[in-house]
Each structure stands twice: as structure tokens, then as C-alpha cells.
Design a protein around this motif. Structure first.
Motif, PDB file in Angstrom:
ATOM      1  N   ALA A 124       0.860  -1.183   0.000  1.00 40.59           N
ATOM      2  CA  ALA A 124       0.000   0.000   0.000  1.00 40.59           C
ATOM      3  C   ALA A 124       0.894   1.229   0.000  1.00 40.59           C
ATOM      4  CB  ALA A 124      -0.926   0.012   1.214  1.00 40.59           C
ATOM      5  N   VAL A 125       0.406   2.316  -0.612  1.00 41.16           N
ATOM      6  CA  VAL A 125       1.197   3.540  -0.751  1.00 41.16           C
ATOM      7  C   VAL A 125       0.545   4.673   0.024  1.00 41.16           C
ATOM      8  CG1 VAL A 125       2.052   5.291  -2.351  1.00 41.16           C
ATOM      9  CG2 VAL A 125       2.087   2.875  -3.002  1.00 41.16           C
ATOM     10  N   GLY A 126       1.306   5.270   0.956  1.00 39.65           N
ATOM     11  CA  GLY A 126       0.911   6.487   1.644  1.00 39.65           C
ATOM     12  C   GLY A 126       2.087   7.441   1.602  1.00 39.65           C
ATOM     13  N   ASP A 127       2.479   7.975   2.775  1.00 39.79           N
ATOM     14  CA  ASP A 127       3.697   8.776   2.819  1.00 39.79           C
ATOM     15  C   ASP A 127       4.920   7.937   2.477  1.00 39.79           C
ATOM     16  OD1 ASP A 127       2.342  11.031   3.470  1.00 39.79           O
ATOM     17  OD2 ASP A 127       2.824  10.990   5.606  1.00 39.79           O
ATOM     18  N   SER A 128       4.808   6.640   2.724  1.00 36.03           N
ATOM     19  CA  SER A 128       5.854   5.689   2.385  1.00 36.03           C
ATOM     20  C   SER A 128       5.217   4.514   1.651  1.00 36.03           C
ATOM     21  CB  SER A 128       6.575   5.214   3.657  1.00 36.03           C
ATOM     22  OG  SER A 128       7.616   4.312   3.337  1.00 36.03           O
ATOM     23  N   LEU A 129       6.050   3.544   1.275  1.00 33.91           N
ATOM     24  CA  LEU A 129       5.549   2.289   0.723  1.00 33.91           C
ATOM     25  C   LEU A 129       5.489   1.288   1.863  1.00 33.91           C
ATOM     26  CD1 LEU A 129       4.730   0.565  -1.746  1.00 33.91           C
ATOM     27  CD2 LEU A 129       7.160   0.005  -2.018  1.00 33.91           C
ATOM     28  N   TYR A 130       4.312   0.685   2.074  1.00 38.30           N
ATOM     29  CA  TYR A 130       4.103  -0.240   3.175  1.00 38.30           C
ATOM     30  C   TYR A 130       3.921  -1.654   2.637  1.00 38.30           C
ATOM     31  CZ  TYR A 130       3.089   4.043   5.789  1.00 38.30           C
ATOM     32  OH  TYR A 130       3.165   5.286   6.361  1.00 38.30           O
ATOM     33  N   ALA A 131       4.420  -2.624   3.386  1.00 41.07           N
ATOM     34  CA  ALA A 131       4.213  -4.037   3.093  1.00 41.07           C
ATOM     35  C   ALA A 131       3.676  -4.710   4.348  1.00 41.07           C
ATOM     36  CB  ALA A 131       5.510  -4.709   2.643  1.00 41.07           C
ATOM     37  N   VAL A 132       2.620  -5.522   4.184  1.00 36.47           N
ATOM     38  CA  VAL A 132       1.988  -6.229   5.294  1.00 36.47           C
ATOM     39  C   VAL A 132       1.908  -7.699   4.915  1.00 36.47           C
ATOM     40  CG1 VAL A 132      -0.057  -6.394   6.778  1.00 36.47           C
ATOM     41  CG2 VAL A 132       0.629  -4.167   5.841  1.00 36.47           C
ATOM     42  N   TRP A 133       2.211  -8.606   5.857  1.00 34.92           N
ATOM     43  CA  TRP A 133       2.137 -10.035   5.555  1.00 34.92           C
ATOM     44  C   TRP A 133       1.936 -10.844   6.834  1.00 34.92           C
ATOM     45  CZ3 TRP A 133       6.622  -7.199   5.460  1.00 34.92           C
ATOM     46  CH2 TRP A 133       7.664  -7.615   6.283  1.00 34.92           C
ATOM     47  N   ARG A 134       1.643 -12.137   6.643  1.00 36.31           N
ATOM     48  CA  ARG A 134       1.515 -13.079   7.761  1.00 36.31           C
ATOM     49  C   ARG A 134       2.871 -13.735   8.009  1.00 36.31           C
ATOM     50  NH1 ARG A 134      -1.240 -17.511   6.577  1.00 36.31           N
ATOM     51  NH2 ARG A 134      -1.098 -17.240   4.326  1.00 36.31           N
ATOM     52  N   GLU A 135       3.216 -13.909   9.274  1.00 33.86           N
ATOM     53  CA  GLU A 135       4.492 -14.537   9.605  1.00 33.86           C
ATOM     54  C   GLU A 135       4.300 -15.480  10.803  1.00 33.86           C
ATOM     55  OE1 GLU A 135       8.721 -12.792  11.041  1.00 33.86           O
ATOM     56  OE2 GLU A 135       8.027 -12.139   9.056  1.00 33.86           O
ATOM     57  N   TRP A 136       4.894 -16.646  10.721  1.00 28.47           N
ATOM     58  CA  TRP A 136       4.747 -17.648  11.766  1.00 28.47           C
ATOM     59  C   TRP A 136       5.766 -17.395  12.877  1.00 28.47           C
ATOM     60  CZ3 TRP A 136       1.314 -20.767  13.553  1.00 28.47           C
ATOM     61  CH2 TRP A 136       1.665 -21.811  14.406  1.00 28.47           C
ATOM     62  N   ASN A 137       5.265 -17.272  14.098  1.00 30.84           N
ATOM     63  CA  ASN A 137       6.105 -17.099  15.273  1.00 30.84           C
ATOM     64  C   ASN A 137       6.372 -18.492  15.849  1.00 30.84           C
ATOM     65  OD1 ASN A 137       7.244 -16.601  17.781  1.00 30.84           O
ATOM     66  ND2 ASN A 137       5.957 -14.818  18.204  1.00 30.84           N
ATOM     67  N   ALA A 138       7.524 -19.056  15.474  1.00 34.89           N
ATOM     68  CA  ALA A 138       7.812 -20.439  15.849  1.00 34.89           C
ATOM     69  C   ALA A 138       7.958 -20.597  17.355  1.00 34.89           C
ATOM     70  CB  ALA A 138       9.081 -20.916  15.138  1.00 34.89           C
ATOM     71  N   GLN A 139       8.522 -19.597  18.044  1.00 33.62           N
ATOM     72  CA  GLN A 139       8.733 -19.705  19.478  1.00 33.62           C
ATOM     73  C   GLN A 139       7.407 -19.820  20.230  1.00 33.62           C
ATOM     74  OE1 GLN A 139      10.288 -17.415  17.574  1.00 33.62           O
ATOM     75  NE2 GLN A 139      12.306 -18.392  17.554  1.00 33.62           N
ATOM     76  N   ALA A 140       6.415 -19.062  19.774  1.00 30.03           N
ATOM     77  CA  ALA A 140       5.118 -19.071  20.447  1.00 30.03           C
ATOM     78  C   ALA A 140       4.105 -19.971  19.753  1.00 30.03           C
ATOM     79  CB  ALA A 140       4.567 -17.643  20.523  1.00 30.03           C
ATOM     80  N   SER A 141       4.504 -20.586  18.632  1.00 30.64           N
ATOM     81  CA  SER A 141       3.592 -21.413  17.837  1.00 30.64           C
ATOM     82  C   SER A 141       2.318 -20.648  17.504  1.00 30.64           C
ATOM     83  CB  SER A 141       3.246 -22.717  18.570  1.00 30.64           C
ATOM     84  OG  SER A 141       4.404 -23.510  18.733  1.00 30.64           O
ATOM     85  N   ARG A 142       2.505 -19.415  17.075  1.00 30.48           N
ATOM     86  CA  ARG A 142       1.380 -18.561  16.727  1.00 30.48           C
ATOM     87  C   ARG A 142       1.707 -17.816  15.433  1.00 30.48           C
ATOM     88  NH1 ARG A 142      -1.793 -17.506  21.354  1.00 30.48           N
ATOM     89  NH2 ARG A 142      -2.496 -15.495  20.574  1.00 30.48           N
TER      90      ARG A 142
END
Length: 303
Positions: free
Chosen positions: A176-194
Motif C-alpha cells: 500500500a502507498v501512503g507517505d511511504s511504501l508499506y508491506a503487510v504479511w503473515r508470519e509464523w512465530n515459531a517460538q510461540a507457535s502462533r
């Protein structure tokens, strides 16, 4: 009127009530040349059509399946897509621009993803600072990575891996583009299994991790859409889509995320209805959202 007086461009200020629509243009004798001679009245008409196919199939290979198409405008239509090669089981991200003079699609580079990666997919497209940018999910030695590529005028230049945790898998990035270029995604937290929703923004030539996660859940998410204007970033996602939870919209201005409204987007009176296909759009500072669910229904909101 062009500077040489030979070409006239016509701009239609209002969208016709229906398409197709006929437009009639009349040049009257009120128009005069520099010597004061009047124009002989002249009139012509043309039709504003409905959807116009642009040269058919874009596939790099028409026999391949295509996934996750995205579209933007960069000196004309610009399209990116992930294409599946059934012979090698690889997926490659391609880009093409529309050449109006040739009435055909022109490849923008050989491919977007780095050649040393076995498979990339789920591209998301944005135009920022005058250049196209593509986020993509790539498999590197069996692990899912997020990269962002930009067109430097001659070739696609890919970033380093954007994963906040380089040991974690990262999935389905959106730009998405605003004042900057933004990137959003899903990431697996292996330590918390979440699973968590993370974000980064472009600062100069480097990507900087966002200060707060949007959410974290052991059952996963589905990110549907992101939007930005100024320093505001929004993300629409479904929490644990398999359980029937509804989609929610969260906002950040660089700090903690806050939920908009009292809960999930709900238009059918059933808060347990599964949300899908949510899209966000910012126009003149107003945030709009649409969603569908597994029924022949849809709905729209304005925040």
C-alpha cells in the motif's frame, strides 16, 4: 488544442449514466483562427464502449495456470501475476505493460522474481515514487520468504528477505502507498507457535520493520486487503477463517494498531458469518470497505 493547432483532445467530465454511450462533438463557427476567420461548423460522434478486451491472454505460456493477478496504472495498465509451470512444479512472477501503439502487452523484464529461487507467487503491485514495486512470497530452500522488487528502468531489483524473523515462514504480502511504501504479511512465530500479522515500510532505500504487530493468533489469519494514506495504514483480515470469525479492520499511524468499530464487519445480522474478499479503498481521505461471504450477498461500508 495542441500547440501546432492540428490535434484536439476531448475530455469528458462526467461519467455517462449508462454504457455504451454515444458522444457527439460539435465545433461551431464561434471558433476563429488568428486572422479572425470563422471555422466552418463541423460535427462528429463516437461511442464510449463497455469493457474492452486488451489483446487476450497475458500468460507467459498460455498452457500454464495463473494465480494472484494484480493490476495498477503506470503510464498505462500494468499487470503482475504468478504463473505455474506444471512440468517443473515451479511458479514464476511476471509483469507486463500495455503498449497502446502496438495494441499488445509488452513484458516488463524477463520475470520479477530472482532467477535463483525455485518458486514465487502471490504478487502484490504498487506504484511508488514513479516506479512499479511488487511484493511476492518465495520458497527458498523449503522456507517461505517475502521479497519486494522494484523496476529500475532496465530490470527488476529484488530486496533482501523482509521476514522479521528470518527463521520463520512469511506469507501473502500486500503493498500500500501512503507517505511511504508499506508491506503487510503473515508470519509464523515459531517460538510461540502462533501466527502474527507484521509490517514494514520503505525508509530511503532500506526496509524498516514496523514497531507493532497488527495481531497474533494460534489459529491463523487471512489478510484480505491493505490501504494507506499519509502516515495512516489499514489492514483488513479474518481471524481464524476456518472457525467462521468475521473480518475486522485495524489502523496504525506507526505505533500500536487499533480496531475500527466495535467488531467484525457484519451486514447480515449474523456475527459468526465467515467474511471473505474484503477490499479497502481510500478516496479523498475517506476509507471504504466491501466484503462478501458464502452466500449470494455483498455489502459496502464507509468509515
Amino acid at each position: 488544442l495542441s500547440s501546432d493547432g492540428k490535434q484536439l483532445e476531448i475530455y469528458i467530465k462526467e461519467q455517462p449514466a449508462e454504457l455504451p454511450a454515444k458522444v457527439r462533438v460539435t465545433l461551431s463557427d464561434a471558433i476563429r483562427d488568428r486572422a479572425g476567420n470563422r471555422l466552418e461548423p463541423y460535427s462528429w460522434q463516437f461511442e464510449l464502449g463497455d469493457w474492452i478486451p486488451l489483446a487476450g491472454v497475458l500468460n507467459h505460456d498460455p498452457a500454464h495456470d495463473v494465480y494472484a493477478v494484480d493490476l495498477s496504472w503506470w503510464n498505462g495498465p500494468l499487470v503482475v501475476w504468478g504463473e505455474d509451470d506444471p512440468d517443473s512444479s515451479n511458479r514464476t512472477v511476471f509483469a507486463a505493460t500495455w503498449d497502446d501503439d502496438a495494441s499488445s502487452w509488452r513484458p516488463l523484464g524477463a520475470h520479477v522474481d530472482p532467477s535463483d529461487l525455485s518458486t514465487c507467487n502471490f504478487p502484490s503491485l504498487a506504484v511508488y515514487d514513479g516506479a512499479p514495486w511488487v511484493a511476492q512470497q518465495c520458497t527458498v530452500r523449503g522456507r517461505q520468504r517475502v521479497l519486494v522488487a522494484h523496476w529500475d528502468g532496465a530490470a527488476w531489483e529484488n530486496s533482501d528477505y523482509l521476514n522479521h524473523d528470518q527463521s520463520a515462514g512469511a506469507y501473502t504480502p500486500l503493498l500500500a502507498v501512503g507517505d511511504s511504501l508499506y508491506a503487510v504479511w503473515r508470519e509464523w512465530n515459531a517460538q510461540a507457535s502462533r501466527e502474527r500479522i507484521v509490517w514494514s515500510y520503505l525508509s530511503g532505500a532500506d526496509w524498516t520493520a514496523g514497531t507493532q504487530d497488527a495481531a497474533e493468533n494460534s489459529n491463523g489469519y487471512e489478510i484480505w486487503s491493505v490501504a494507506a494514506t499519509g502516515a495512516n495504514l489499514w489492514a483488513a483480515f479474518t481471524d481464524d477463517p476456518g472457525s467462521g470469525n468475521g473480518a475486522e479492520v485495524y489502523q496504525t499511524s506507526g505505533g500500536a494498531w487499533s480496531r475500527l468499530g466495535n467488531g467484525a464487519l457484519d451486514a447480515d445480522g449474523n456475527p459468526a458469518t465467515v467474511s471473505s474478499g474484503v477490499r479497502l479503498l481510500v478516496v479523498a481521505g475517506k476509507l471504504y470497505s466491501s466484503r462478501t461471504w458464502p452466500r449470494p450477498m455483498d455489502a459496502c461500508w464507509r468509515w
